[in-house]
Every structure is written in C-alpha cells, then in structure tokens.
Design a protein around this motif. Structure first.
Motif, PDB file in Angstrom:
ATOM      1  N   LYS A 165       0.830  -1.190   0.000  1.00 57.06           N
ATOM      2  CA  LYS A 165       0.000   0.000   0.000  1.00 57.06           C
ATOM      3  C   LYS A 165       0.876   1.255   0.000  1.00 57.06           C
ATOM      4  CE  LYS A 165      -3.511   2.099   2.877  1.00 57.06           C
ATOM      5  NZ  LYS A 165      -4.301   1.924   4.094  1.00 57.06           N
ATOM      6  N   GLN A 166       1.926   1.236   0.800  1.00 55.25           N
ATOM      7  CA  GLN A 166       2.852   2.366   0.842  1.00 55.25           C
ATOM      8  C   GLN A 166       3.551   2.519  -0.505  1.00 55.25           C
ATOM      9  OE1 GLN A 166       5.798   2.142   3.928  1.00 55.25           O
ATOM     10  NE2 GLN A 166       6.690   4.103   3.393  1.00 55.25           N
TER      11      GLN A 166
ATOM     12  N   ALA B 107       2.461   1.622  -3.390  1.00 52.79           N
ATOM     13  CA  ALA B 107       1.492   2.056  -4.397  1.00 52.79           C
ATOM     14  C   ALA B 107       1.294   3.570  -4.377  1.00 52.79           C
ATOM     15  CB  ALA B 107       0.156   1.343  -4.180  1.00 52.79           C
ATOM     16  N   THR B 108       1.486   4.177  -3.227  1.00 53.25           N
ATOM     17  CA  THR B 108       1.289   5.623  -3.127  1.00 53.25           C
ATOM     18  C   THR B 108       2.586   6.417  -3.134  1.00 53.25           C
ATOM     19  OG1 THR B 108       1.198   5.519  -0.707  1.00 53.25           O
ATOM     20  CG2 THR B 108      -0.896   5.386  -1.895  1.00 53.25           C
ATOM     21  N   LYS B 109       3.679   5.808  -2.654  1.00 57.61           N
ATOM     22  CA  LYS B 109       4.929   6.564  -2.507  1.00 57.61           C
ATOM     23  C   LYS B 109       6.107   5.881  -3.186  1.00 57.61           C
ATOM     24  CE  LYS B 109       3.386   8.261   1.952  1.00 57.61           C
ATOM     25  NZ  LYS B 109       3.612   8.282   3.398  1.00 57.61           N
TER      26      LYS B 109
ATOM     27  N   LYS C 208       4.933   1.937  -8.512  1.00 50.85           N
ATOM     28  CA  LYS C 208       3.602   2.280  -8.010  1.00 50.85           C
ATOM     29  C   LYS C 208       2.538   1.457  -8.717  1.00 50.85           C
ATOM     30  CE  LYS C 208       4.694   7.077  -6.909  1.00 50.85           C
ATOM     31  NZ  LYS C 208       4.400   8.480  -7.215  1.00 50.85           N
TER      32      LYS C 208
ATOM     33  N   SER D 130       0.194  -1.347  -6.963  1.00 47.58           N
ATOM     34  CA  SER D 130      -1.260  -1.172  -7.054  1.00 47.58           C
ATOM     35  C   SER D 130      -1.925  -2.382  -7.690  1.00 47.58           C
ATOM     36  CB  SER D 130      -1.598   0.079  -7.871  1.00 47.58           C
ATOM     37  OG  SER D 130      -1.167   1.232  -7.207  1.00 47.58           O
TER      38      SER D 130
ATOM     39  N   ARG E 127      -7.538  -1.209   2.687  1.00 50.23           N
ATOM     40  CA  ARG E 127      -7.277  -0.579   1.398  1.00 50.23           C
ATOM     41  C   ARG E 127      -7.693   0.878   1.443  1.00 50.23           C
ATOM     42  NH1 ARG E 127      -9.939  -4.940  -2.734  1.00 50.23           N
ATOM     43  NH2 ARG E 127      -9.059  -6.760  -1.746  1.00 50.23           N
ATOM     44  N   THR E 128      -6.987   1.686   0.722  1.00 49.74           N
ATOM     45  CA  THR E 128      -7.379   3.079   0.615  1.00 49.74           C
ATOM     46  C   THR E 128      -8.418   3.196  -0.490  1.00 49.74           C
ATOM     47  OG1 THR E 128      -5.616   3.526  -0.950  1.00 49.74           O
ATOM     48  CG2 THR E 128      -5.135   3.943   1.375  1.00 49.74           C
TER      49      THR E 128
ATOM     50  N   SER F 120      -8.634   5.138  -2.903  1.00 47.23           N
ATOM     51  CA  SER F 120      -8.052   5.415  -4.215  1.00 47.23           C
ATOM     52  C   SER F 120      -7.498   4.155  -4.876  1.00 47.23           C
ATOM     53  CB  SER F 120      -6.946   6.454  -4.096  1.00 47.23           C
ATOM     54  OG  SER F 120      -5.904   5.949  -3.278  1.00 47.23           O
ATOM     55  N   VAL F 121      -7.216   3.129  -4.085  1.00 42.90           N
ATOM     56  CA  VAL F 121      -6.673   1.889  -4.630  1.00 42.90           C
ATOM     57  C   VAL F 121      -7.785   0.874  -4.834  1.00 42.90           C
ATOM     58  CG1 VAL F 121      -5.088  -0.021  -4.207  1.00 42.90           C
ATOM     59  CG2 VAL F 121      -4.428   2.297  -3.578  1.00 42.90           C
TER      60      VAL F 121
END
Length: 91
Positions: free
Chosen positions: A28-29, A31-33, A40, A44, A76-77, A79-80
């Motif tokens: 998750k980290q 995928a965003t950073k 990424k 994702s 999960r966020t 956005s994902v």
C-alpha cells in the motif's frame, strides 16, 4: 520446528496473518509513494491479491483459535480499492 498439532497450526496462522498484514501495508505504501511510476503501478496491481490473501487467512484463523481484525493501517485506501471487511473476534 518444535511445535506439533494444534500448537503448530496456531503459531503458523499467527505468522501468516502477521506476514500478510505486513505485506499489505508495504505494498500500500509502495502504491502511493513508490520510487518510480512502474513500482507504483506494480504495487497497485498486486495489492488486491495480497488483500484477498489476508482476508482468506482471517477467515481460516478462527478455526485454529487465532482471532484477528484488519486495522485501519491494513485496510485498502479508497483510491486503490474498497476496504477489507474485518473478521469478527467472536468464535
């Protein structure tokens, strides 16, 4: 290696849950950073599978006496993808 039977099953399931939760958190980290767009995108892409694996492990865990919930850190966020439903702590 010194555990057998139910004690082994319980220790194994605890390790599986911990590893799956760690994997989901790290992907998750990433995928965003992530350091590159390719990383990424890959993270994702893999995240839903890892979250599904975690969810399945959480379904099996109570059968061997291990109870776990997904914390907000492992969910999960939006956005994902959509959130994973926690497994009840009731047997």
């Amino acid at each position: 290696s010194h555990l057998q039977g139910a004690a082994f099953d319980k220790a194994y399931m605890k390790a599986m849950l911990n590893d799956h939760q760690t994997d989901v958190s790290r992907f998750k980290q990433e995928a965003t950073k992530g350091s590159t767009q390719a990383m990424k995108d890959w993270a994702s892409h893999m995240l839903p599978t890892l979250e599904s694996d975690l969810k399945e492990a959480q379904k099996v865990a109570p059968a061997v006496g291990v109870h776990s919930t997904v914390t907000s850190k492992e969910q999960r966020t939006p956005s994902v993808s959509k959130p994973v439903n926690p497994v009840s702590q009731e047997p």
